[in-house]
Each structure stands twice: as C-alpha cells, then as structure tokens.
Write a protein that holds these residues in place. Structure first.
Motif, PDB file in Angstrom:
ATOM      1  N   PHE A   1       0.834  -1.201   0.000  1.00  0.00           N
ATOM      2  CA  PHE A   1       0.000   0.000   0.000  1.00  0.00           C
ATOM      3  C   PHE A   1       0.870   1.254   0.000  1.00  0.00           C
ATOM      4  O   PHE A   1       1.800   1.360   0.811  1.00  0.00           O
ATOM      5  CB  PHE A   1      -0.920   0.024   1.230  1.00  0.00           C
ATOM      6  CG  PHE A   1      -2.099  -0.893   1.079  1.00  0.00           C
ATOM      7  CD1 PHE A   1      -3.180  -0.524   0.291  1.00  0.00           C
ATOM      8  CD2 PHE A   1      -2.122  -2.128   1.712  1.00  0.00           C
ATOM      9  CE1 PHE A   1      -4.272  -1.376   0.141  1.00  0.00           C
ATOM     10  CE2 PHE A   1      -3.202  -2.981   1.565  1.00  0.00           C
ATOM     11  CZ  PHE A   1      -4.284  -2.601   0.781  1.00  0.00           C
ATOM     12  N   THR A   2       0.565   2.168  -0.903  1.00  0.00           N
ATOM     13  CA  THR A   2       1.311   3.428  -0.981  1.00  0.00           C
ATOM     14  C   THR A   2       0.398   4.556  -0.518  1.00  0.00           C
ATOM     15  O   THR A   2      -0.573   4.901  -1.200  1.00  0.00           O
ATOM     16  CB  THR A   2       1.787   3.696  -2.438  1.00  0.00           C
ATOM     17  OG1 THR A   2       2.500   2.552  -2.878  1.00  0.00           O
ATOM     18  CG2 THR A   2       2.677   4.923  -2.528  1.00  0.00           C
ATOM     19  N   LYS A   3       0.753   5.107   0.636  1.00  0.00           N
ATOM     20  CA  LYS A   3      -0.076   6.158   1.236  1.00  0.00           C
ATOM     21  C   LYS A   3      -0.194   7.367   0.305  1.00  0.00           C
ATOM     22  O   LYS A   3      -1.263   7.949   0.127  1.00  0.00           O
ATOM     23  CB  LYS A   3       0.578   6.578   2.556  1.00  0.00           C
ATOM     24  CG  LYS A   3      -0.403   7.023   3.588  1.00  0.00           C
ATOM     25  CD  LYS A   3       0.312   7.213   4.907  1.00  0.00           C
ATOM     26  CE  LYS A   3      -0.528   8.100   5.805  1.00  0.00           C
ATOM     27  NZ  LYS A   3       0.202   8.577   6.947  1.00  0.00           N
ATOM     28  N   SER A   4       0.944   7.712  -0.325  1.00  0.00           N
ATOM     29  CA  SER A   4       0.950   8.928  -1.147  1.00  0.00           C
ATOM     30  C   SER A   4       0.083   8.786  -2.403  1.00  0.00           C
ATOM     31  O   SER A   4      -0.181   9.765  -3.090  1.00  0.00           O
ATOM     32  CB  SER A   4       2.383   9.288  -1.537  1.00  0.00           C
ATOM     33  OG  SER A   4       2.931   8.235  -2.298  1.00  0.00           O
TER      34      SER A   4
ATOM     35  N   GLY B   1      -2.961   7.535  -2.139  1.00  0.00           N
ATOM     36  CA  GLY B   1      -4.340   7.521  -1.614  1.00  0.00           C
ATOM     37  C   GLY B   1      -4.946   6.125  -1.664  1.00  0.00           C
ATOM     38  O   GLY B   1      -6.138   5.977  -1.935  1.00  0.00           O
ATOM     39  N   GLN B   2      -4.137   5.115  -1.389  1.00  0.00           N
ATOM     40  CA  GLN B   2      -4.631   3.735  -1.525  1.00  0.00           C
ATOM     41  C   GLN B   2      -5.349   3.246  -0.270  1.00  0.00           C
ATOM     42  O   GLN B   2      -4.732   2.778   0.689  1.00  0.00           O
ATOM     43  CB  GLN B   2      -3.475   2.806  -1.902  1.00  0.00           C
ATOM     44  CG  GLN B   2      -2.985   3.110  -3.310  1.00  0.00           C
ATOM     45  CD  GLN B   2      -1.842   2.231  -3.758  1.00  0.00           C
ATOM     46  OE1 GLN B   2      -1.103   1.698  -2.938  1.00  0.00           O
ATOM     47  NE2 GLN B   2      -1.668   2.113  -5.068  1.00  0.00           N
ATOM     48  N   ASN B   3      -6.675   3.348  -0.274  1.00  0.00           N
ATOM     49  CA  ASN B   3      -7.519   2.803   0.785  1.00  0.00           C
ATOM     50  C   ASN B   3      -8.588   1.984   0.073  1.00  0.00           C
ATOM     51  O   ASN B   3      -9.483   2.549  -0.553  1.00  0.00           O
ATOM     52  CB  ASN B   3      -8.170   3.929   1.601  1.00  0.00           C
ATOM     53  CG  ASN B   3      -7.133   4.856   2.214  1.00  0.00           C
ATOM     54  OD1 ASN B   3      -6.817   5.905   1.653  1.00  0.00           O
ATOM     55  ND2 ASN B   3      -6.571   4.462   3.341  1.00  0.00           N
TER      56      ASN B   3
ATOM     57  N   PRO C   1      -5.933   0.189   4.021  1.00  0.00           N
ATOM     58  CA  PRO C   1      -5.899   0.568   5.431  1.00  0.00           C
ATOM     59  C   PRO C   1      -6.968   1.620   5.727  1.00  0.00           C
ATOM     60  O   PRO C   1      -7.462   2.276   4.798  1.00  0.00           O
ATOM     61  CB  PRO C   1      -4.483   1.147   5.588  1.00  0.00           C
ATOM     62  CG  PRO C   1      -4.086   1.599   4.214  1.00  0.00           C
ATOM     63  CD  PRO C   1      -4.790   0.729   3.239  1.00  0.00           C
TER      64      PRO C   1
ATOM     65  N   TYR D   1      -5.894  12.540  -2.158  1.00  0.00           N
ATOM     66  CA  TYR D   1      -4.880  13.598  -2.301  1.00  0.00           C
ATOM     67  C   TYR D   1      -5.059  14.403  -3.589  1.00  0.00           C
ATOM     68  O   TYR D   1      -4.515  15.490  -3.720  1.00  0.00           O
ATOM     69  CB  TYR D   1      -3.463  12.981  -2.256  1.00  0.00           C
ATOM     70  CG  TYR D   1      -3.046  12.301  -3.550  1.00  0.00           C
ATOM     71  CD1 TYR D   1      -2.205  12.947  -4.453  1.00  0.00           C
ATOM     72  CD2 TYR D   1      -3.512  11.031  -3.878  1.00  0.00           C
ATOM     73  CE1 TYR D   1      -1.826  12.336  -5.641  1.00  0.00           C
ATOM     74  CE2 TYR D   1      -3.136  10.414  -5.052  1.00  0.00           C
ATOM     75  CZ  TYR D   1      -2.299  11.065  -5.930  1.00  0.00           C
ATOM     76  OH  TYR D   1      -1.935  10.457  -7.112  1.00  0.00           O
TER      77      TYR D   1
ATOM     78  N   PRO E   1      -8.596   5.005   6.436  1.00  0.00           N
ATOM     79  CA  PRO E   1      -8.169   6.410   6.302  1.00  0.00           C
ATOM     80  C   PRO E   1      -8.366   7.155   7.626  1.00  0.00           C
ATOM     81  O   PRO E   1      -9.173   6.730   8.455  1.00  0.00           O
ATOM     82  CB  PRO E   1      -9.105   6.958   5.216  1.00  0.00           C
ATOM     83  CG  PRO E   1     -10.277   6.051   5.203  1.00  0.00           C
ATOM     84  CD  PRO E   1      -9.834   4.720   5.720  1.00  0.00           C
ATOM     85  N   LYS E   2      -7.645   8.263   7.779  1.00  0.00           N
ATOM     86  CA  LYS E   2      -7.749   9.027   9.043  1.00  0.00           C
ATOM     87  C   LYS E   2      -8.973   9.938   9.035  1.00  0.00           C
ATOM     88  O   LYS E   2      -9.266  10.596  10.019  1.00  0.00           O
ATOM     89  CB  LYS E   2      -6.491   9.873   9.226  1.00  0.00           C
ATOM     90  CG  LYS E   2      -5.287   9.034   9.584  1.00  0.00           C
ATOM     91  CD  LYS E   2      -4.239   9.858  10.324  1.00  0.00           C
ATOM     92  CE  LYS E   2      -3.124   8.986  10.830  1.00  0.00           C
ATOM     93  NZ  LYS E   2      -2.256   8.479   9.771  1.00  0.00           N
TER      94      LYS E   2
END
Ligand code: SAM
Length: 301
Positions: free
Chosen positions: A18-21, A23-25, A192, A126, A194-195
């Motif tokens: 998973f790459t946070k940058s 936007g992988q949710n 994952p 993002y 998201p916040k």
C-alpha cells in the motif's frame, strides 16, 4: 472472491505494498460496494470509466453490471493483478496511466459515441479536486459521476451560499452539475483505514448550464478572489484585483450587478458571480480595449 480475499491474494502476489501517497484505501465492505454501484444507476447499456481500480474490487461489480468499462490506474504494481483477475471479462479495458493525463475523450468516442458515460470512483483523496475539475472542465460527454470522497469535500461540493462549507469548489462543481450527497461511509470499511471520514456524492452533469459564461477565466478569478478573503466585504476582497485608484469603479460594477458591496463573497450564488463577471469584463477590459484602440489610432496619425 470477496474483497478481503482479493486483497489477501494481491498481497500474497508479493509485488504490491500500500502506498499512502497514492491515496490507496481499498473498500472491503460488500454492502457499501453495492450501494456505490447502485447510486450510479448502471445498466448494461452504460459505458463506465473507473478511476483508480486498486485491487479491482469496485471494477468487478462494474464489469458485471455495465457495458464497456475502462479502468485507469497509476500504480504499476497493480497492473498484472488486475489483468490476471479481470481478464475473463470481455468488456474490460485497463490503462496504466495517471488519469490527469489520460485521453478519456478518445476512449469515449470509440466505446460510447452516442451516449454519455458514467464515472464511478473511490477517489484517491490527495488529488480529488484536480481530478474532478479535469473531468468537468474538459466538457467530456459525461452523464454523471458517483464518487467516494473525503466527507468534508462532499460537504463543500454540495454547500449552498452563505454556509461555512460554501467556497470556490462548491461554485465550480455546481456550475457544471447537480450535486447530491448520497451517503456517509465509515473509515472501518477500508484497508488501510483512512484518518478521515468519507462520503459518496453523485454529480449529475447539467444538460444546460445554469449560466452562460463568456469569460470563464475571469469568472473563476473573481470567485477565487471573493473566497480568498472570506472575512472581508466583497468590495475589499475584489479590490486586490485592481489598482487602489479603481475602488470607485469596483463599487460601480457591484451597484450595476445589484450586489451590496458590504456583502461577503461567500453569500453570492452562481448567477450573481456570473453577472458580476460580465459587468467586470465590460467595466475594466472594455475600457482597456478602448484605450488600446485609441492609442493605435493616435500612432497611425
Ligand atoms: N477502487 C479501489 C477500491 O475502491 O478498493 C481503490 C481505491 S483507492 C482509494 C485509489 C486508487 O487510485 C488507488 O488504486 C491508487 O493507486 C489510484 N490512483 C492514485 N492516483 C491516481 C491517478 N492520478 N490516476 C489514476 N489512479 C490513481
């Protein structure tokens, strides 16, 4: 395969993290998936574009319900998995590309020349605004977009004048479409998590725009200026666009547009912004053009 099984299989393939940058949710809840696809009202007569297929969880639902489906995914690590798992569907096309650079018009012309397409996406948060604005501003033949976005963004898109969420994004989106907030979505249905909270919005593109804009760039310049200084009166917020000595002319434009100069920019509706930009153009750029013509005449003499 259930969404969780797909995600497990994707992880076991070994190439994906998973790459946070990006936007992988990924969505994991069947019920929300069904609601998302149902909100789009898709039938087998529809061509559909999905932005960011991820593990192909939404994509598979779309492939079962729609005609041709194009999925545009930026992450190279997802491409072999998507190709392999969705290969059985003859209506599937996958592009490995940044959607901001993708020639969507070309695919639409080839796959749905007669009928506007539907867009469905659990968007990478993002880059929500650039993607939505690209789709709206390019005037592509789109019927509607059903989008999972950050909850605050959904509220801003749907906001009415005079409310705290109303801003440049509300004006821009509502200029092109009718916005409907469909339903809220909890962070617990993603991997994952998201916040932030999420919501699904449906943008149905206007067949006829609510206002005709001769100078869209000027319209958006005024909108941005009006919202850029939310606490200021409109006449003060707009005075940043012109030299100080033109304050009187700004007041004249506002009077001609029947807009009280002490109002705040955030109370103006789209129609009022359109009238303002038309009269602003006349007041300032007409004068400039007249002066230019005059100086040309003088030079020729
Ligand atoms: N649709 C999947 C789902 O619901 O499980 C994944 C959604 S995830 C929120 C966003 C997806 O968009 C990711 O797969 C990410 O790699 C992809 N993405 C991010 N930026 C992108 C871009 N500029 N163009 C195309 N895809 C992008």
């Amino acid at each position: 395969m259930t969404p969780m099984e797909k995600i497990r299989k994707l992880r076991e393939s070994g190439n994906f993290h998973f790459t946070k940058s990006l936007g992988q949710n990924f969505l994991t809840d069947e019920n929300i998936l069904d609601k998302l696809v149902r909100a789009a009202g898709i039938t087998e007569d529809d061509a559909v574009i999905e932005i960011g297929p991820g593990a192909g969880i939404v994509t598979e639902k779309l492939l079962q319900a729609a005609g041709p489906v194009l999925a545009v995914e930026i992450d190279k690590a997802l491409i072999p998995f998507l190709q392999e798992t969705l290969e059985p569907y003859p209506n599937f096309t996958l592009w490995h590309q940044d959607v901001l650079k993708a020639p969507l018009c070309q695919w639409i012309q080839e796959n749905s020349p007669e009928q506007p397409v539907k867009i469905v996406a659990n968007l990478p948060y993002y880059v929500t605004t650039p993607i939505v604005m690209k789709l709206l501003e390019e005037n592509l033949p789109i019927h509607s977009m059903v989008l999972m976005v950050q909850k605050e963004v959904a509220l801003r898109m749907a906001a009415k004048p005079g409310t705290k969420d109303y801003g440049a994004l509300s004006v821009a989106v509502q200029l092109y479409s009718q916005v409907e907030k469909a339903f809220d979505v909890s962070p617990n249905v993603f991997i994952p998590k998201p916040k932030v909270g999420s919501a699904v919005v449906k943008l149905t593109i206007h067949e006829k725009p609510p206002v005709q804009l001769d100078h869209p760039e000027l319209f958006f310049t005024l909108v941005k200026a009006a919202f850029g200084q939310r606490r200021k009166t409109l006449s003060n917020a707009l005075s940043h666009l012109r030299p100080k000595e033109e304050k009187q002319q700004i007041l004249q434009v506002l009077e001609a547009a029947s807009i009280d100069p002490v109002r705040r920019g955030e109370t103006l509706n789209i129609q009022e912004f359109a009238t303002l930009s038309q009269l602003w153009q006349k007041q300032f750029f007409h004068d400039t053009m007249e002066a230019h013509k005059k100086s040309e005449r003088v030079e020729r003499k």
